[in-house]
Design an enzyme around this catalytic site. Structure first.
Site, PDB file in Angstrom:
ATOM      1  N   LYS A 224       0.815  -1.220   0.000  1.00 16.43           N
ATOM      2  CA  LYS A 224       0.000   0.000   0.000  1.00 16.43           C
ATOM      3  C   LYS A 224       0.850   1.274   0.000  1.00 16.43           C
ATOM      4  CE  LYS A 224      -3.633  -2.334   2.641  1.00 16.43           C
ATOM      5  NZ  LYS A 224      -4.348  -2.368   3.943  1.00 16.43           N
ATOM      6  N   ALA A 249      13.022  -9.062   3.265  1.00 19.87           N
ATOM      7  CA  ALA A 249      13.962  -7.938   3.160  1.00 19.87           C
ATOM      8  C   ALA A 249      13.405  -6.728   2.420  1.00 19.87           C
ATOM      9  CB  ALA A 249      15.281  -8.368   2.513  1.00 19.87           C
ATOM     10  N   ALA A 250      12.128  -6.759   2.031  1.00 22.44           N
ATOM     11  CA  ALA A 250      11.571  -5.586   1.345  1.00 22.44           C
ATOM     12  C   ALA A 250      11.613  -4.359   2.254  1.00 22.44           C
ATOM     13  CB  ALA A 250      10.148  -5.872   0.890  1.00 22.44           C
ATOM     14  N   GLY A 251      11.275  -4.554   3.528  1.00 19.43           N
ATOM     15  CA  GLY A 251      11.330  -3.441   4.469  1.00 19.43           C
ATOM     16  C   GLY A 251      12.743  -2.939   4.680  1.00 19.43           C
ATOM     17  N   ASP A 252      13.700  -3.845   4.714  1.00 13.63           N
ATOM     18  CA  ASP A 252      15.105  -3.449   4.856  1.00 13.63           C
ATOM     19  C   ASP A 252      15.562  -2.670   3.629  1.00 13.63           C
ATOM     20  OD1 ASP A 252      15.079  -4.914   7.216  1.00 13.63           O
ATOM     21  OD2 ASP A 252      15.808  -6.727   6.220  1.00 13.63           O
TER      22      ASP A 252
END
Length: 301
Positions: A224, A249-252
């Site tokens: 989102k 690891a997308a947030g990282d």
């Protein structure tokens, strides 16, 4: 020379991609096994380096094959490793990751040497810090060490970004010294007690963090996008729509890319847009560091 200094964890990820995530007591067959370098700090450091910024990584690994492999990988990525400390008694960190066919994951981490990164290690690395550096941290290393860094360097002109993951309560005297905080929806609720299921909740949670002294709040929302609350901008930034293969690891990647954007003097909104593009590129590939994109893989408009 200005640089991005990332303080955090280094793990080796043991990944199984299977048709579904197992329920308690359930065995799921038909999986594919991968072993990749990971850890929130290491993932963010690799992101910073691949996107073209001078990067220093401060972490602690074990004196084992995983620690040696990690050090070699950091050097290959062009990350400065003078302050990658080795613990002779503790093993390197390991994460066990299950990924389903929709790219969703669940993760269990044995922190090993990460849990022993200490204020004394920060003191040994203190010569590397300069007033215009950007410091990025997470919470996979001792909270005591994170607090020590914030208290030690907040009086300089350094930008301090905290990715409060995994979520844990934080002292207000730490929050008031942060330049940027980047919780996801779950972490924002744990930090503020406010459900963030809609924009009203996002605004309320972000306002609480701002009232506690954080200059800029960025609440990440996965596919989102992200919600920003700061003096310069308030509102949603949309994600880039892609078909997710693995969200590990997308947030990282988002946080590392956000640090790069701010380091390059983008506005906060521009930096978040840039970070969304990097994170979207990362979910199209399997693994943690193996999924992190290079600058040439991003379409930056």
């Amino acid at each position: 020379m200005r640089k991005i200094i990332i303080i955090g964890s280094s793990n080796t990820d043991m990944v199984i991609k299977a048709p579904k995530l197992p329920l308690p007591g359930e065995t799921v067959m038909g999986g594919k096994f991968l072993m990749n370098p990971g850890g929130k700090g290491a993932n963010q450091a690799v992101t910073s380096a691949r996107l073209g910024c001078p990067t220093v990584f401060i972490c602690k690994v074990g004196n084992d094959v995983f620690g040696k492999m990690a050090l070699q990988q950091f050097e290959k990525e062009g990350i400065q490793t003078d302050y990658v400390f080795t613990d002779a008694e503790q093993p390197s960190g390991v994460a066990l990751i299950n990924v389903d066919m929709q790219g969703e994951n669940c993760i269990t981490v044995a922190p090993g040497a990460n849990a022993f990164l200490s204020p004394a290690n920060i003191d040994k690395a203190s010569a590397i810090f300069e007033k215009e550096d950007l410091i990025l941290m997470q919470l996979e290393t001792p909270l005591e060490t994170v607090e020590y860094v914030v208290n030690k360097f907040h009086q300089t002109e350094a930008t301090i970004i905290l990715n409060p993951a995994p979520a844990t309560p934080l002292k207000e005297d730490i929050l008031k010294y942060l330049t940027v905080i980047t919780p996801n929806e779950t972490e924002a609720e744990i930090l503020t007690g406010i459900s963030v299921v809609n924009e009203d909740g996002l605004r309320k949670a972000a306002n609480i963090l701002r009232e506690k002294g954080v200059k800029h709040v960025v609440i990440t929302r996965g596919s989102k996008g992200a919600y920003i609350l700061s003096d310069e901008f308030e509102g949603m930034v949309d994600s880039v729509k892609v078909e997710a293969v693995d969200t590990t690891a997308a947030g990282d990647c988002f946080n590392g890319a956000l640090a790069v954007g701010l380091f390059e003097k983008m506005s906060l909104k521009e930096a978040v847009q840039f970070a969304c593009k990097a994170a979207a590129a990362s979910v199209k590939k399997m693994g943690a560091q193996s999924s992190i994109p290079y600058r040439k893989e991003l379409v930056v408009s």
